[in-house]
Motif scaffolding. Sequence first.
Motif, PDB file in Angstrom:
ATOM      1  N   TYR A  60       0.747  -1.236   0.008  1.00  0.00           N
ATOM      2  CA  TYR A  60      -0.119   0.154   0.067  1.00  0.00           C
ATOM      3  C   TYR A  60       0.764   1.099  -0.078  1.00  0.00           C
ATOM      4  O   TYR A  60       2.100   1.335   0.566  1.00  0.00           O
ATOM      5  N   ASP A  61       0.506   2.225  -0.614  1.00  0.00           N
ATOM      6  CA  ASP A  61       1.344   3.577  -0.757  1.00  0.00           C
ATOM      7  C   ASP A  61       0.258   4.559  -0.038  1.00  0.00           C
ATOM      8  O   ASP A  61      -0.728   4.253   0.324  1.00  0.00           O
ATOM      9  N   ASP A  62       0.704   5.767  -0.262  1.00  0.00           N
ATOM     10  CA  ASP A  62       0.002   6.885   0.315  1.00  0.00           C
ATOM     11  C   ASP A  62      -1.208   7.839  -0.679  1.00  0.00           C
ATOM     12  O   ASP A  62      -1.370   8.977  -0.209  1.00  0.00           O
ATOM     13  N   ARG A  63      -1.478   7.092  -1.648  1.00  0.00           N
ATOM     14  CA  ARG A  63      -2.439   7.623  -2.397  1.00  0.00           C
ATOM     15  C   ARG A  63      -3.964   7.734  -1.903  1.00  0.00           C
ATOM     16  O   ARG A  63      -4.187   7.111  -1.097  1.00  0.00           O
ATOM     17  N   PRO A  64      -4.457   8.954  -2.190  1.00  0.00           N
ATOM     18  CA  PRO A  64      -5.556   9.116  -1.524  1.00  0.00           C
ATOM     19  C   PRO A  64      -6.754   8.043  -1.821  1.00  0.00           C
ATOM     20  O   PRO A  64      -6.560   7.274  -2.966  1.00  0.00           O
ATOM     21  N   VAL A  65      -7.894   7.630  -1.058  1.00  0.00           N
ATOM     22  CA  VAL A  65      -8.592   6.836  -1.299  1.00  0.00           C
ATOM     23  C   VAL A  65      -9.539   7.016  -2.714  1.00  0.00           C
ATOM     24  O   VAL A  65      -9.946   8.178  -2.979  1.00  0.00           O
ATOM     25  N   ARG A  66      -9.695   5.957  -3.328  1.00  0.00           N
ATOM     26  CA  ARG A  66     -10.663   6.144  -4.707  1.00  0.00           C
ATOM     27  C   ARG A  66     -11.864   5.451  -4.338  1.00  0.00           C
ATOM     28  O   ARG A  66     -12.140   4.338  -3.846  1.00  0.00           O
ATOM     29  N   HIS A  67     -12.764   5.879  -5.402  1.00  0.00           N
ATOM     30  CA  HIS A  67     -14.170   5.160  -5.107  1.00  0.00           C
ATOM     31  C   HIS A  67     -14.043   3.703  -5.700  1.00  0.00           C
ATOM     32  O   HIS A  67     -14.944   2.920  -5.482  1.00  0.00           O
ATOM     33  N   ASP A  68     -13.297   3.362  -6.923  1.00  0.00           N
ATOM     34  CA  ASP A  68     -13.229   2.286  -7.482  1.00  0.00           C
ATOM     35  C   ASP A  68     -12.332   1.230  -6.752  1.00  0.00           C
ATOM     36  O   ASP A  68     -12.044   0.366  -7.413  1.00  0.00           O
ATOM     37  N   GLU A  90      16.488   2.004  -0.850  1.00  0.00           N
ATOM     38  CA  GLU A  90      16.007   3.504  -0.971  1.00  0.00           C
ATOM     39  C   GLU A  90      14.638   3.745  -0.433  1.00  0.00           C
ATOM     40  O   GLU A  90      14.081   2.787  -0.021  1.00  0.00           O
ATOM     41  N   PRO A  91      14.491   5.089  -0.206  1.00  0.00           N
ATOM     42  CA  PRO A  91      13.045   5.275   0.515  1.00  0.00           C
ATOM     43  C   PRO A  91      11.832   4.986  -0.422  1.00  0.00           C
ATOM     44  O   PRO A  91      12.076   5.184  -1.724  1.00  0.00           O
ATOM     45  N   THR A  92      10.997   4.411   0.045  1.00  0.00           N
ATOM     46  CA  THR A  92       9.756   3.973  -0.756  1.00  0.00           C
ATOM     47  C   THR A  92       8.523   4.165  -0.018  1.00  0.00           C
ATOM     48  O   THR A  92       8.569   4.286   1.351  1.00  0.00           O
ATOM     49  N   GLY A 131       7.234  -0.591   6.553  1.00  0.00           N
ATOM     50  CA  GLY A 131       7.458   0.634   5.838  1.00  0.00           C
ATOM     51  C   GLY A 131       8.632   0.996   5.707  1.00  0.00           C
ATOM     52  O   GLY A 131       9.766   0.680   6.350  1.00  0.00           O
ATOM     53  N   GLY A 132       9.105   1.780   4.507  1.00  0.00           N
ATOM     54  CA  GLY A 132      10.343   2.430   4.173  1.00  0.00           C
ATOM     55  C   GLY A 132      10.387   3.746   4.759  1.00  0.00           C
ATOM     56  O   GLY A 132       9.579   4.396   5.267  1.00  0.00           O
ATOM     57  N   GLU A 133      11.682   4.295   4.906  1.00  0.00           N
ATOM     58  CA  GLU A 133      12.091   5.445   5.318  1.00  0.00           C
ATOM     59  C   GLU A 133      10.920   6.624   4.909  1.00  0.00           C
ATOM     60  O   GLU A 133      10.937   6.650   3.680  1.00  0.00           O
ATOM     61  N   ASP A 134      10.630   7.202   5.791  1.00  0.00           N
ATOM     62  CA  ASP A 134       9.562   8.634   5.526  1.00  0.00           C
ATOM     63  C   ASP A 134       8.204   8.104   5.145  1.00  0.00           C
ATOM     64  O   ASP A 134       7.555   9.051   4.893  1.00  0.00           O
TER      65      ASP A 134
END
Length: 287
Positions: A60-68, A90-92, A131-134
């Motif tokens: 999972y990443d930090d993208r906003p929630v999507r309706h689909d 590397e940071p991810t 989780g990765g750095e930051d």
Amino acid sequence: MQLKEIDRVSSITKEDFKKHYLKPQKPVIIEHFVDDWPAVQKWNLTYMAEVAGDITVPLYDDRPVRHDEGFNQAHAKMKMRDYIALLKKEPTRYRIFLWNILKEVPALQKDYEYPDFGIKLMKGLPMLFFGGEDSYTFMHYDIDLANIFHFHFHGKKEVILFDQSQNDYLYKIPHSLIVREDIDFNHPDYDKWPALKKANGFRGNLNHGEVLYMPEGYWHYMRYITPGFSMSLRAIARNPKNLGKAIYNIAIMRHYDNLMRRLQGQKWIDKKNEKAITKTHEKLGVT
């Protein structure tokens, strides 16, 4: 935001934990409660790559929630050894979220036990988070409003906590467990989010082998200062109000939200995001 440092203790007895933290529902970091676990000596990223390297894990990443996107739908998948190689390189933004080690890697069960905090832990739900750095999790609270014991391994993690009494100041999204995802809780913009100035909460850092107690329904934002991972054990909410809210969230709220996503699409998400601002500012008389 006005954040107190989370209490820190070297260790604690069951009686003192119940008296000073469980009953008053106050968070605490315990530094040496599980020093006798094999996990404290063994669990690091290299070890996890060795014992679980062939397993494909959801990311999972930090993208906003999507309706689909479905409830907790993964954004990508990768072999565990490849993911850990990425963390080291590397940071991810990719994180592992709610990974059940009891089910996926039974051998890891030998490395920890269920500690006696004076509250019954649910033994079928030990979950790992990487989780990765930051990288970070959005500010949220858990759907079941459980008492959570969060054991950290490898590196350092920052946590920010709020209890449910701070809901009016956090820009909570209606019919969900999160706040506005465009709020940077690490460096909040008070001109854009003025209500946050009134929010009272807690801040602390977790190091390898330490355990954080998060009381029932606590909002939590977690940022990985370095690559690392944590395990959560949980106990059912004991407060009748919180238990009722948990049942509502699981049985009604999430299904209603999913239905509205299907019926209205992105319009539903956008409407909820806007209401988070208008409702918060109306309550506080902010224009």
